[in-house]
Scaffold this motif. Structure first.
Motif, PDB file in Angstrom:
ATOM      1  N   MET A 273       0.826  -1.198   0.000  1.00  0.00           N
ATOM      2  CA  MET A 273       0.000   0.000   0.000  1.00  0.00           C
ATOM      3  C   MET A 273       0.864   1.253   0.000  1.00  0.00           C
ATOM      4  O   MET A 273       0.532   2.228  -0.652  1.00  0.00           O
ATOM      5  CB  MET A 273      -0.918  -0.033   1.217  1.00  0.00           C
ATOM      6  N   ASN A 274       1.962   1.231   0.709  1.00  0.00           N
ATOM      7  CA  ASN A 274       2.850   2.386   0.763  1.00  0.00           C
ATOM      8  C   ASN A 274       3.399   2.723  -0.618  1.00  0.00           C
ATOM      9  O   ASN A 274       3.598   3.874  -0.944  1.00  0.00           O
ATOM     10  CB  ASN A 274       3.979   2.129   1.759  1.00  0.00           C
ATOM     11  N   SER A 275       3.619   1.711  -1.435  1.00  0.00           N
ATOM     12  CA  SER A 275       4.144   1.931  -2.781  1.00  0.00           C
ATOM     13  C   SER A 275       3.149   2.730  -3.632  1.00  0.00           C
ATOM     14  O   SER A 275       3.549   3.570  -4.428  1.00  0.00           O
ATOM     15  CB  SER A 275       4.459   0.597  -3.445  1.00  0.00           C
ATOM     16  N   ASP A 276       1.850   2.450  -3.469  1.00  0.00           N
ATOM     17  CA  ASP A 276       0.840   3.194  -4.220  1.00  0.00           C
ATOM     18  C   ASP A 276       0.864   4.673  -3.850  1.00  0.00           C
ATOM     19  O   ASP A 276       0.757   5.544  -4.705  1.00  0.00           O
ATOM     20  CB  ASP A 276      -0.562   2.628  -3.961  1.00  0.00           C
ATOM     21  N   LEU A 277       1.009   4.957  -2.571  1.00  0.00           N
ATOM     22  CA  LEU A 277       1.065   6.344  -2.113  1.00  0.00           C
ATOM     23  C   LEU A 277       2.321   7.036  -2.634  1.00  0.00           C
ATOM     24  O   LEU A 277       2.273   8.201  -3.030  1.00  0.00           O
ATOM     25  CB  LEU A 277       1.013   6.407  -0.592  1.00  0.00           C
ATOM     26  N   ASP A 278       3.434   6.324  -2.658  1.00  0.00           N
ATOM     27  CA  ASP A 278       4.681   6.887  -3.188  1.00  0.00           C
ATOM     28  C   ASP A 278       4.534   7.240  -4.663  1.00  0.00           C
ATOM     29  O   ASP A 278       4.967   8.314  -5.098  1.00  0.00           O
ATOM     30  CB  ASP A 278       5.840   5.912  -3.016  1.00  0.00           C
ATOM     31  N   GLN A 279       3.932   6.355  -5.423  1.00  0.00           N
ATOM     32  CA  GLN A 279       3.749   6.617  -6.853  1.00  0.00           C
ATOM     33  C   GLN A 279       2.822   7.806  -7.081  1.00  0.00           C
ATOM     34  O   GLN A 279       3.044   8.620  -7.979  1.00  0.00           O
ATOM     35  CB  GLN A 279       3.194   5.382  -7.557  1.00  0.00           C
ATOM     36  N   TYR A 280       1.791   7.919  -6.275  1.00  0.00           N
ATOM     37  CA  TYR A 280       0.864   9.048  -6.373  1.00  0.00           C
ATOM     38  C   TYR A 280       1.589  10.356  -6.077  1.00  0.00           C
ATOM     39  O   TYR A 280       1.429  11.346  -6.797  1.00  0.00           O
ATOM     40  CB  TYR A 280      -0.289   8.828  -5.387  1.00  0.00           C
ATOM     41  N   ALA A 281       2.415  10.376  -5.039  1.00  0.00           N
ATOM     42  CA  ALA A 281       3.154  11.584  -4.662  1.00  0.00           C
ATOM     43  C   ALA A 281       4.164  11.961  -5.745  1.00  0.00           C
ATOM     44  O   ALA A 281       4.319  13.149  -6.060  1.00  0.00           O
ATOM     45  CB  ALA A 281       3.856  11.376  -3.327  1.00  0.00           C
TER      46      ALA A 281
END
Length: 62
Positions: A1-9
Motif C-alpha cells: 500500500m505504501n508503494s501506491d502512495l509513493d507513486q501518487y506523490a
C-alpha cells in the motif's frame, strides 16, 4: 500500500514541475504555479492551459 502512495506523490510532484515549466514558457511565475499545482494538481493544469501569455509590459515590471 505504501508503494501506491509513493507513486501518487511522485506523479503529483512531476505534474507540479511540468506546470511550473509551462507557466514560465507563458511568461508567468514558475514558482507560484509550482506551489499552486502542489495544492490544486490537475485543476491548476486546466487553468494554466487557458491562461493567456503575460504581456511584455507586465514581464518587464517583475
Amino acid at each position: 500500500m505504501n508503494s501506491d502512495l509513493d507513486q501518487y506523490a511522485i506523479g503529483w510532484g512531476t505534474l507540479a514541475l511540468i506546470n511550473a515549466n509551462f507557466a514560465q514558457l507563458k511568461g508567468r511565475s514558475g514558482f507560484w504555479w509550482f506551489i499552486g499545482s502542489l495544492i490544486g494538481g490537475p485543476v491548476a493544469t486546466f487553468f494554466l492551459a487557458f491562461v493567456e501569455p503575460a504581456r511584455a509590459e507586465s514581464r518587464a515590471e517583475s
